[in-house]
Design an enzyme around this catalytic site. Structure first.
Site, mmCIF file in Angstrom:
data_model
loop_
_atom_site.group_PDB
_atom_site.id
_atom_site.type_symbol
_atom_site.label_atom_id
_atom_site.label_comp_id
_atom_site.label_asym_id
_atom_site.label_seq_id
_atom_site.Cartn_x
_atom_site.Cartn_y
_atom_site.Cartn_z
ATOM 1 N N HIS A 150 0.845 -1.195 0.000
ATOM 2 C CA HIS A 150 0.000 0.000 0.000
ATOM 3 C C HIS A 150 0.878 1.242 0.000
ATOM 4 C CE1 HIS A 150 0.986 0.419 4.243
ATOM 5 N NE2 HIS A 150 0.642 -0.840 4.419
HETATM 6 P P1 TYD Z 1 -1.419 -2.634 7.490
HETATM 7 O O1 TYD Z 1 -0.979 -1.227 7.659
HETATM 8 O O2 TYD Z 1 -2.064 -3.012 6.195
HETATM 9 O O3 TYD Z 1 -0.207 -3.620 7.771
HETATM 10 P P2 TYD Z 1 1.169 -3.866 6.961
HETATM 11 O O4 TYD Z 1 1.479 -2.634 6.165
HETATM 12 O O5 TYD Z 1 2.159 -4.129 8.015
HETATM 13 O O6 TYD Z 1 0.993 -5.072 6.107
HETATM 14 O O7 TYD Z 1 -2.396 -2.982 8.695
HETATM 15 C C1 TYD Z 1 -2.849 -4.302 8.933
HETATM 16 C C2 TYD Z 1 -4.142 -4.219 9.746
HETATM 17 O O8 TYD Z 1 -3.889 -3.597 11.008
HETATM 18 C C3 TYD Z 1 -5.236 -3.408 9.076
HETATM 19 O O9 TYD Z 1 -6.466 -4.068 9.298
HETATM 20 C C4 TYD Z 1 -5.236 -2.098 9.808
HETATM 21 C C5 TYD Z 1 -4.730 -2.457 11.183
HETATM 22 N N1 TYD Z 1 -3.915 -1.387 11.794
HETATM 23 C C6 TYD Z 1 -4.425 -0.689 12.876
HETATM 24 O O10 TYD Z 1 -5.547 -0.937 13.347
HETATM 25 N N2 TYD Z 1 -3.662 0.292 13.446
HETATM 26 C C7 TYD Z 1 -2.428 0.619 12.966
HETATM 27 O O11 TYD Z 1 -1.754 1.540 13.514
HETATM 28 C C8 TYD Z 1 -1.929 -0.107 11.824
HETATM 29 C C9 TYD Z 1 -0.567 0.200 11.254
HETATM 30 C C10 TYD Z 1 -2.707 -1.102 11.282
#
Ligand code: TYD
Length: 150
Positions: free
Chosen positions: A67
């Site tokens: 993303h």
């Molecule tokens: P995501 O940012 O997509 O993770 P990564 O980039 O590490 O693969 O987040 C994964 C899940 O966690 C998504 O459902 C959103 C949630 N999340 C939160 O609730 N709070 C946060 O601060 C972050 C970073 C993610």
């Protein structure tokens, strides 16, 4: 200099480039009994820290990230172990290996990132400039390219 870069980028997120993302060397306070790295806003990194999160227990071969963000600035640190961060501005891509807790990758807004090649036991620490908001995510790569080129 990094603070100035950040201010300029505030109006240039759409055209932010992977070449504005740099590995920042942090202080390492050596001690026989273990080393310590402090991070201070606007001294070591060009933004105020509003959130800290960490990623761990990543199974071998898994890919995280996938993303971009409209506004968020981040410093990504390998607090333990190692992994690669693939950054992509829609034109160029670069892979940065992080494997030392006293170095962090500063990622500007408007950059797609994939997190790959996690070592066993790796801990990916993120210092972030904003509270969590799903509205700040671009999760579809075509949407990201449209945003960058639109
Ligand atoms: P995501 O940012 O997509 O993770 P990564 O980039 O590490 O693969 O987040 C994964 C899940 O966690 C998504 O459902 C959103 C949630 N999340 C939160 O609730 N709070 C946060 O601060 C972050 C970073 C993610």
């Amino acid at each position: 200099m990094k603070v100035i870069t950040s201010v300029i980028l505030k109006g240039m997120k759409k055209i932010s480039s992977i070449y504005n993302c740099n590995v920042i060397g942090l202080q390492k306070i050596f001690n026989r009994a273990g080393n310590l790295t402090p991070v201070q806003c606007n001294l070591n990194i060009p933004f105020d820290i509003k959130r800290v999160y960490y990623l761990y227990d990543v199974p071998g071969g898994e890919i995280r990230g996938g993303h971009a963000h409209y506004e968020l600035e981040q410093l990504i640190v390998a607090a333990s172990g190692s992994f690669d961060v693939v950054i992509d501005d829609g034109i160029n891509k670069r892979t940065i290996n992080l494997n030392r807790p006293n170095f962090g990758l500063y990622v500007t807004p408007g950059i797609w990132r994939d997190l790959v090649n996690f070592s066993s036991g790796a801990v990916l620490l993120v210092l972030a400039s904003m509270p969590y908001s799903e509205l700040d995510y671009i999760r579809n790569y075509d949407d990201f390219l449209n945003y960058k080129n639109g």
